[in-house]
Scaffold this motif. Structure first.
Motif, PDB file in Angstrom:
ATOM      1  N   SER A   1       0.836  -1.200   0.000  1.00  0.00           N
ATOM      2  CA  SER A   1       0.000   0.000   0.000  1.00  0.00           C
ATOM      3  C   SER A   1       0.870   1.249   0.000  1.00  0.00           C
ATOM      4  CB  SER A   1      -0.924   0.015   1.228  1.00  0.00           C
ATOM      5  OG  SER A   1      -0.213   0.388   2.396  1.00  0.00           O
ATOM      6  N   ASP A   2       0.217   2.391  -0.113  1.00  0.00           N
ATOM      7  CA  ASP A   2       0.918   3.675  -0.062  1.00  0.00           C
ATOM      8  C   ASP A   2       0.772   4.339   1.307  1.00  0.00           C
ATOM      9  OD1 ASP A   2       1.639   3.427  -2.748  1.00  0.00           O
ATOM     10  OD2 ASP A   2      -0.260   4.305  -3.428  1.00  0.00           O
ATOM     11  N   VAL A   3       0.196   3.630   2.259  1.00  0.00           N
ATOM     12  CA  VAL A   3      -0.027   4.198   3.583  1.00  0.00           C
ATOM     13  C   VAL A   3       1.297   4.471   4.278  1.00  0.00           C
ATOM     14  CG1 VAL A   3      -1.040   3.793   5.868  1.00  0.00           C
ATOM     15  CG2 VAL A   3      -2.274   3.096   3.806  1.00  0.00           C
ATOM     16  N   VAL A   4       2.227   3.561   4.122  1.00  0.00           N
ATOM     17  CA  VAL A   4       3.545   3.685   4.749  1.00  0.00           C
ATOM     18  C   VAL A   4       4.617   3.578   3.679  1.00  0.00           C
ATOM     19  CG1 VAL A   4       5.165   2.679   6.387  1.00  0.00           C
ATOM     20  CG2 VAL A   4       2.738   2.706   6.920  1.00  0.00           C
ATOM     21  N   THR A   5       5.563   4.495   3.715  1.00  0.00           N
ATOM     22  CA  THR A   5       6.725   4.412   2.836  1.00  0.00           C
ATOM     23  C   THR A   5       7.942   4.105   3.696  1.00  0.00           C
ATOM     24  OG1 THR A   5       5.793   6.035   1.311  1.00  0.00           O
ATOM     25  CG2 THR A   5       8.158   5.620   1.160  1.00  0.00           C
ATOM     26  N   ILE A   6       8.435   2.890   3.583  1.00  0.00           N
ATOM     27  CA  ILE A   6       9.551   2.463   4.421  1.00  0.00           C
ATOM     28  C   ILE A   6      10.854   3.036   3.867  1.00  0.00           C
ATOM     29  CG2 ILE A   6      10.820   0.475   5.307  1.00  0.00           C
ATOM     30  CD1 ILE A   6       8.020   0.710   6.418  1.00  0.00           C
ATOM     31  N   PRO A   7      11.630   3.727   4.703  1.00  0.00           N
ATOM     32  CA  PRO A   7      12.914   4.269   4.238  1.00  0.00           C
ATOM     33  C   PRO A   7      13.900   3.154   3.919  1.00  0.00           C
ATOM     34  CG  PRO A   7      12.661   4.561   6.606  1.00  0.00           C
ATOM     35  CD  PRO A   7      11.341   4.074   6.097  1.00  0.00           C
ATOM     36  N   ALA A   8      14.927   3.515   3.166  1.00  0.00           N
ATOM     37  CA  ALA A   8      15.866   2.514   2.649  1.00  0.00           C
ATOM     38  C   ALA A   8      16.508   1.683   3.749  1.00  0.00           C
ATOM     39  CB  ALA A   8      16.945   3.213   1.822  1.00  0.00           C
ATOM     40  N   GLU A   9      16.858   2.329   4.864  1.00  0.00           N
ATOM     41  CA  GLU A   9      17.556   1.586   5.926  1.00  0.00           C
ATOM     42  C   GLU A   9      16.679   0.541   6.611  1.00  0.00           C
ATOM     43  OE1 GLU A   9      16.746   5.745   7.753  1.00  0.00           O
ATOM     44  OE2 GLU A   9      16.999   4.832   5.783  1.00  0.00           O
ATOM     45  N   PHE A  10      15.365   0.625   6.387  1.00  0.00           N
ATOM     46  CA  PHE A  10      14.456  -0.369   6.964  1.00  0.00           C
ATOM     47  C   PHE A  10      13.720  -1.158   5.874  1.00  0.00           C
ATOM     48  CE2 PHE A  10      14.904   2.834  10.295  1.00  0.00           C
ATOM     49  CZ  PHE A  10      15.184   2.040  11.394  1.00  0.00           C
ATOM     50  N   SER A  11      14.294  -1.191   4.689  1.00  0.00           N
ATOM     51  CA  SER A  11      13.639  -1.873   3.563  1.00  0.00           C
ATOM     52  C   SER A  11      13.493  -3.373   3.800  1.00  0.00           C
ATOM     53  CB  SER A  11      14.425  -1.618   2.272  1.00  0.00           C
ATOM     54  OG  SER A  11      15.756  -2.099   2.391  1.00  0.00           O
ATOM     55  N   TRP A  12      14.290  -3.913   4.727  1.00  0.00           N
ATOM     56  CA  TRP A  12      14.171  -5.345   5.023  1.00  0.00           C
ATOM     57  C   TRP A  12      12.792  -5.698   5.550  1.00  0.00           C
ATOM     58  CZ3 TRP A  12      12.928  -6.533  10.044  1.00  0.00           C
ATOM     59  CH2 TRP A  12      13.176  -5.544  11.012  1.00  0.00           C
ATOM     60  N   MET A  13      12.094  -4.706   6.124  1.00  0.00           N
ATOM     61  CA  MET A  13      10.757  -4.978   6.658  1.00  0.00           C
ATOM     62  C   MET A  13       9.749  -5.309   5.565  1.00  0.00           C
ATOM     63  SD  MET A  13      10.214  -2.216   9.752  1.00  0.00           S
ATOM     64  CE  MET A  13      11.213  -2.262  11.241  1.00  0.00           C
ATOM     65  N   THR A  14      10.018  -4.875   4.333  1.00  0.00           N
ATOM     66  CA  THR A  14       9.097  -5.144   3.230  1.00  0.00           C
ATOM     67  C   THR A  14       9.579  -6.281   2.344  1.00  0.00           C
ATOM     68  OG1 THR A  14      10.178  -3.485   1.826  1.00  0.00           O
ATOM     69  CG2 THR A  14       8.338  -2.740   3.190  1.00  0.00           C
ATOM     70  N   ASN A  15      10.719  -6.848   2.679  1.00  0.00           N
ATOM     71  CA  ASN A  15      11.248  -7.965   1.903  1.00  0.00           C
ATOM     72  C   ASN A  15      10.361  -9.195   2.064  1.00  0.00           C
ATOM     73  OD1 ASN A  15      13.100 -10.587   1.995  1.00  0.00           O
ATOM     74  ND2 ASN A  15      13.995  -9.138   0.526  1.00  0.00           N
ATOM     75  N   GLY A  16      10.056  -9.864   0.971  1.00  0.00           N
ATOM     76  CA  GLY A  16       9.165 -11.019   1.021  1.00  0.00           C
ATOM     77  C   GLY A  16       9.645 -12.118   1.952  1.00  0.00           C
ATOM     78  N   TRP A  17      10.937 -12.435   1.889  1.00  0.00           N
ATOM     79  CA  TRP A  17      11.485 -13.486   2.754  1.00  0.00           C
ATOM     80  C   TRP A  17      11.435 -13.067   4.212  1.00  0.00           C
ATOM     81  CZ3 TRP A  17      11.966 -18.177   1.014  1.00  0.00           C
ATOM     82  CH2 TRP A  17      12.216 -18.400  -0.341  1.00  0.00           C
ATOM     83  N   ALA A  18      11.719 -11.791   4.474  1.00  0.00           N
ATOM     84  CA  ALA A  18      11.661 -11.299   5.854  1.00  0.00           C
ATOM     85  C   ALA A  18      10.233 -11.362   6.385  1.00  0.00           C
ATOM     86  CB  ALA A  18      12.185  -9.868   5.921  1.00  0.00           C
ATOM     87  N   LEU A  19       9.264 -10.989   5.555  1.00  0.00           N
ATOM     88  CA  LEU A  19       7.867 -11.051   5.978  1.00  0.00           C
ATOM     89  C   LEU A  19       7.440 -12.488   6.255  1.00  0.00           C
ATOM     90  CD1 LEU A  19       6.260  -8.448   3.540  1.00  0.00           C
ATOM     91  CD2 LEU A  19       6.548  -8.221   6.014  1.00  0.00           C
ATOM     92  N   ALA A  20       7.908 -13.415   5.412  1.00  0.00           N
ATOM     93  CA  ALA A  20       7.579 -14.827   5.628  1.00  0.00           C
ATOM     94  C   ALA A  20       8.177 -15.326   6.933  1.00  0.00           C
ATOM     95  CB  ALA A  20       8.086 -15.664   4.456  1.00  0.00           C
ATOM     96  N   ALA A  21       9.427 -14.924   7.203  1.00  0.00           N
ATOM     97  CA  ALA A  21      10.078 -15.341   8.453  1.00  0.00           C
ATOM     98  C   ALA A  21       9.360 -14.763   9.662  1.00  0.00           C
ATOM     99  CB  ALA A  21      11.543 -14.902   8.446  1.00  0.00           C
ATOM    100  N   VAL A  22       8.969 -13.488   9.586  1.00  0.00           N
ATOM    101  CA  VAL A  22       8.240 -12.862  10.690  1.00  0.00           C
ATOM    102  C   VAL A  22       6.892 -13.543  10.896  1.00  0.00           C
ATOM    103  CG1 VAL A  22       7.128 -10.738  11.463  1.00  0.00           C
ATOM    104  CG2 VAL A  22       9.396 -10.641  10.443  1.00  0.00           C
ATOM    105  N   ALA A  23       6.244 -13.920   9.804  1.00  0.00           N
ATOM    106  CA  ALA A  23       4.958 -14.610   9.908  1.00  0.00           C
ATOM    107  C   ALA A  23       5.111 -15.959  10.612  1.00  0.00           C
ATOM    108  CB  ALA A  23       4.353 -14.808   8.517  1.00  0.00           C
ATOM    109  N   VAL A  24       6.195 -16.678  10.310  1.00  0.00           N
ATOM    110  CA  VAL A  24       6.454 -17.962  10.971  1.00  0.00           C
ATOM    111  C   VAL A  24       6.709 -17.749  12.462  1.00  0.00           C
ATOM    112  CG1 VAL A  24       8.065 -19.903  11.142  1.00  0.00           C
ATOM    113  CG2 VAL A  24       7.300 -19.108   8.896  1.00  0.00           C
TER     114      VAL A  24
END
Length: 201
Positions: free
Chosen positions: A29-52
């Motif tokens: 979404s466009d609700v939040v724009t994650i800055p470059a230094e925190f781009s790992w939060m939007t990474n697909g693998w990172a999201l999958a790991a957090v979900a697990v």
């Protein structure tokens, strides 16, 4: 800053929910724009790991006794997550952080860690009383309520920061009341123990 407070408080209850909320909103979404230094939060693998990790947390936290061990481990995880989401929300220019806070990201980290640690410590202190007072039957109920509050607080912190601040103030008041009751109960228990232990005349 209000957004960061709400997110770090949510992390104190469940480390993974606010990270997942920020990550999903930033990715889809466009609700939040994650800055470059925190781009790992939007990474697909990172999201999958957090979900697990979130799935494991949701299950383990609802099992009496096991939840105590989980809380001990989370003593390091939840404050760190609080620092990360606070700093990320301050670095995101469209949220409510001031330019000073964005330029001094370490302040956000420290505040987030402190808020996350306080909320986690309160949660970890209350849980043994809940388990003992209900013989474990109240554990999954309280845990589910904590998860719901964490999710609600995370969403409100981003979408309606003022409402999140009001909810946070209510939670602080409730926590203070619970801590007061816990101390009073422990004091009465010590008094009863001392009375039974004292020799009869």
């Amino acid at each position: 800053m209000v957004t960061g407070l709400g997110l770090s408080a949510a992390a104190g209850l469940n480390a993974y929910i606010p990270i997942l909320v920020i990550g999903l909103l930033g990715r889809f979404s466009d609700v939040v724009t994650i800055p470059a230094e925190f781009s790992w939060m939007t990474n697909g693998w990172a999201l999958a790991a957090v979900a697990v990790l979130l799935t494991a947390e949701v299950v383990l936290d609802k099992i009496p006794v096991v939840d105590h061990a989980n809380d001990a481990i989370q003593t390091f995880v939840r404050p760190a997550a609080g620092g990360a989401v606070f700093a990320a929300s301050n670095a995101a220019g469209q949220l409510d952080a001031s330019s000073f806070m964005r330029q001094h990201s370490w302040i956000g980290w420290m505040l987030g860690i402190a808020v996350g640690l306080v909320v986690h410590s309160t949660k970890a202190s209350v849980r043994p009383v809940v388990n003992g007072g209900t013989l474990g039957t109240g554990t999954p109920v309280v845990s589910a309520a904590e998860d719901a509050i964490s999710l609600g607080m995370s969403l409100l912190a981003i979408l309606a920061p003022v409402v999140a601040l009001i909810l946070l103030m209510i939670l602080v008041y409730v926590a203070m009341r619970l801590i007061h009751r816990l101390r009073a109960r422990r004091r009465r228990r010590r008094q009863r123990t001392a009375a039974h232990a004292s020799p009869s005349p």
